[in-house]
Design a protein around this motif. Structure first.
Motif, short mmCIF file in Angstrom:
data_model
loop_
_atom_site.label_atom_id
_atom_site.label_comp_id
_atom_site.label_asym_id
_atom_site.label_seq_id
_atom_site.Cartn_x
_atom_site.Cartn_y
_atom_site.Cartn_z
N ASP A 59 0.81 -1.23 0.00
CA ASP A 59 0.00 0.00 0.00
C ASP A 59 0.84 1.27 0.00
N ARG A 60 2.13 1.12 0.12
CA ARG A 60 2.99 2.30 0.20
C ARG A 60 3.17 2.93 -1.17
N VAL A 61 3.04 4.24 -1.20
CA VAL A 61 3.25 5.00 -2.43
C VAL A 61 4.26 6.09 -2.15
N GLU A 62 5.29 6.14 -2.97
CA GLU A 62 6.29 7.20 -2.85
C GLU A 62 6.25 8.05 -4.11
N LYS A 63 6.31 9.36 -3.92
CA LYS A 63 6.26 10.25 -5.08
C LYS A 63 7.02 11.53 -4.76
N LEU A 64 8.02 11.82 -5.57
CA LEU A 64 8.77 13.07 -5.46
C LEU A 64 8.36 13.92 -6.65
N GLY A 65 7.47 14.89 -6.39
CA GLY A 65 6.93 15.70 -7.46
C GLY A 65 7.96 16.58 -8.13
N ASP A 66 7.61 17.08 -9.32
CA ASP A 66 8.51 17.98 -10.05
C ASP A 66 8.69 19.31 -9.32
N ASN A 67 7.82 19.59 -8.36
CA ASN A 67 7.93 20.83 -7.58
C ASN A 67 8.53 20.59 -6.20
N THR A 68 9.16 19.44 -6.03
CA THR A 68 9.71 19.09 -4.72
C THR A 68 11.15 18.59 -4.85
N VAL A 69 11.97 18.97 -3.87
CA VAL A 69 13.34 18.49 -3.77
C VAL A 69 13.52 17.79 -2.42
N ALA A 70 14.13 16.62 -2.42
CA ALA A 70 14.45 15.91 -1.18
C ALA A 70 15.95 16.02 -0.94
N ILE A 71 16.32 16.40 0.27
CA ILE A 71 17.73 16.57 0.62
C ILE A 71 18.12 15.58 1.70
N TYR A 72 19.19 14.86 1.46
CA TYR A 72 19.75 13.94 2.44
C TYR A 72 21.22 14.29 2.70
N PHE A 73 21.74 13.75 3.79
CA PHE A 73 23.13 13.98 4.15
C PHE A 73 23.82 12.64 4.43
N ALA A 74 25.12 12.61 4.24
CA ALA A 74 25.91 11.42 4.54
C ALA A 74 26.32 11.47 6.01
N GLU A 75 25.35 11.20 6.89
CA GLU A 75 25.62 11.26 8.33
C GLU A 75 26.74 10.32 8.74
N GLN A 76 26.84 9.20 8.01
CA GLN A 76 27.88 8.23 8.37
C GLN A 76 29.28 8.84 8.22
N GLU A 77 29.45 9.74 7.25
CA GLU A 77 30.75 10.37 7.05
C GLU A 77 31.04 11.37 8.17
N ALA A 78 30.03 12.14 8.56
CA ALA A 78 30.22 13.07 9.67
C ALA A 78 30.51 12.32 10.96
N GLY A 79 29.79 11.21 11.19
CA GLY A 79 30.03 10.39 12.37
C GLY A 79 31.42 9.78 12.36
#
Length: 362
Positions: A133-153
C-alpha cells in the motif's frame, strides 16, 4: 507625452531585470517569499530547525528574499498541512520542511499546491503506508535533501579516538531512524579506523549504545549520560535533539565537580551549548550536517532558474556538505591534522564509509 514615454521605458527596464529586484524577483518583480514550517522544538534548537532557518536567513541577507516561519501546535500530518496552507495563503510559495516527519504532509501538499515549491530535508514524500500500500512520489515541484551522516560520524569518531587515545566511548541516539543510525554506524567505523591505523585504543561497548526513542526527553538524556559516565565512558556522541540537551547538562555538572566528561555534538556546532566556565566547553567536537548550506543552495538554485525539482540531493564530503566545525578548541593541532587527512581521503574516495551497520567495533 514625455511622461508616458518615460513610464514605458521604465516598464521595459523592469521587465528585463535591469532595475528592481534582479534575480530575487518573482514573475511580477516581487521578492521571492520563502517559508518554513518547524518540526518539534524551537527555531534555536541547535539542530534541524535552527540550521534550516539560518540557511533561509542567509538567503534573505545575500539574495534579498522575504522569509517567515510557522510553528505547528503539534507534529501530526494535519497540523503540518495547516501551517503549509497558511504559508501558501500568504504568498509563501517556496516552503522548506526539516525532517522525516513531514513526508506525508509534503506528499499531499505537492499535489495540492502545484504552483508552490517544496524542500524536505532528511525525508522523501510518501503516503505513510507500508508494504504493497505504500506509495512514494517526489513531485517535479519538490526536492528531497539527504546527508551522509555516516561520514560526519566517522570524522567525529576519528577525532574523539585520536584526542582521547584510550578508553570507552558511548552513543545516545534519539529515535532509531536511518539518519540517526548512520551517525552511530559511521562513528563506530571511525573509532575502529583510528584504532587500526592511528594507534588509538578506544572501545564502544554494546551497553554504551542506546536509542532513547524520542528527540525531546531532556531528563532521559541526562540520566542515560549519567549512567554511561558512571560506567567509565569518557565521551558520548549524542544525536538526539532535546535528549542531547540533557546529556550536555549532565556533562557540564560533572565537569563542574572536577570529573572528566565530554560530549560530541551533532548537526550543528554545539560548542556554545557546552560552555560551563567562561569559554570552556564540554563539547569535544561536533559531527555537522551543513543544513544551512543545503537550504541556502537550493534557494539560490531556484533564483537562478535551476530549481532541481523531482530530484534527491545528497550532501556529503565530496560537496563539503558534512564535516567538523572550522574551530575545535578542545582538539589538539595533531588531532585536527589527522582528521583533515581522513576527511580528504573520504572526499577523494580512498576511504568509503558504509551507510549501513558495516564493520563496527565488536
Amino acid at each position: 507625452m514625455k511622461k508616458k514615454v518615460i513610464a514605458l521605458a521604465l516598464s521595459a527596464l523592469m521587465a528585463t531585470g535591469l532595475i528592481g529586484c534582479g534575480n530575487t524577483s518573482g514573475a511580477e518583480g516581487e521578492k521571492i517569499k520563502v517559508g518554513m514550517v518547524t518540526d518539534a522544538g524551537t527555531i534555536d534548537d541547535k539542530s534541524f530547525n535552527q540550521g534550516t532557518w539560518e540557511g533561509i536567513q542567509k538567503a534573505k541577507e545575500e539574495l534579498g528574499i522575504d522569509s517567515n516561519y510557522l510553528k505547528p501546535t503539534g507534529t501530526t500530518e494535519a497540523e503540518y498541512m495547516k501551517e503549509i496552507g497558511n504559508l501558501y495563503d500568504t504568498g509563501y510559495k517556496f516552503i522548506v520542511t526539516p525532517g522525516f516527519k513531514f513526508e506525508t504532509a509534503i506528499f499531499n501538499s505537492q499535489d495540492k499546491y502545484t504552483d508552490a515549491k517544496f524542500v524536505i530535508i532528511d525525508g522523501s514524500p510518501n503516503n505513510g503506508k507500508t508494504g504493497a500500500d505504500r506509495v512514494e512520489k517526489l513531485g517535479d515541484n519538490t526536492v528531497a535533501i539527504y546527508f551522509a551522516e555516516q561520514e560526519a560520524g566517522f570524522l567525529a569518531g576519528v577525532a574523539a579516538a585520536v584526542e582521547l587515545k584510550e578508553g570507552d566511548l558511548g552513543f545516545i541516539g534519539g529515535m532509531e531512524i536511518p539518519s540517526v543510525q548512520k551517525f552511530n554506524w559511521g562513528f563506530q567505523q571511525g573509532v575502529k579506523y583510528a584504532n587500526d591505523n592511528l594507534g588509538t585504543k578506544m572501545s564502544v561497548k554494546p551497553e554504551n549504545v542506546v536509542y532513547q526513542g524520542s528527540f525531546d526527553n531532556v531528563a532521559a538524556g541526562q540520566q542515560l549520560a549519567a549512567t554511561m559516565y558512571d560506567n567509565g565512558v569518557k565521551a558520548i556522541f549524542v544525536a538526539a535533539g532535546g535528549v542531547g540537551v540533557g546529556s550536555i547538562n549532565e556533562a557540564k555538572a560533572r565537569v563542574a565537580a572536577g570529573k572528566e566528561a565530554w560530549i560530541i555534538g551533532v548537526d550543528v556546532d554545539q560548542y556554545e551549548d557546552g560552555k560551563y566556565d567562561g569559554d570552556k566547553s564540554v563539547i569535544l567536537t561536533s559531527a555537522m550536517k551543513k543544513i544551512d548550506t543545503a537550504t541556502f543552495d537550493v534557494i539560490k538554485d531556484d533564483l537562478e532558474g535551476k530549481f532541481p525539482g523531482g530530484k534527491t540531493l545528497t550532501f556529503d564530503a565530496k560537496n563539503d556538505g558534512i564535516g567538523l566545525p572550522e574551530n575545535n578548541p578542545n582538539l589538539s593541532a595533531d588531532t585536527i591534522s589527522k582528521v583533515d587527512e581522513v576527511y580528504n581521503k573520504i572526499k577523494n574516495g580512498e576511504i568509503e564509509v558504509k551507510a549501513e551497520q558495516g564493520d563496527l567495533i565488536k
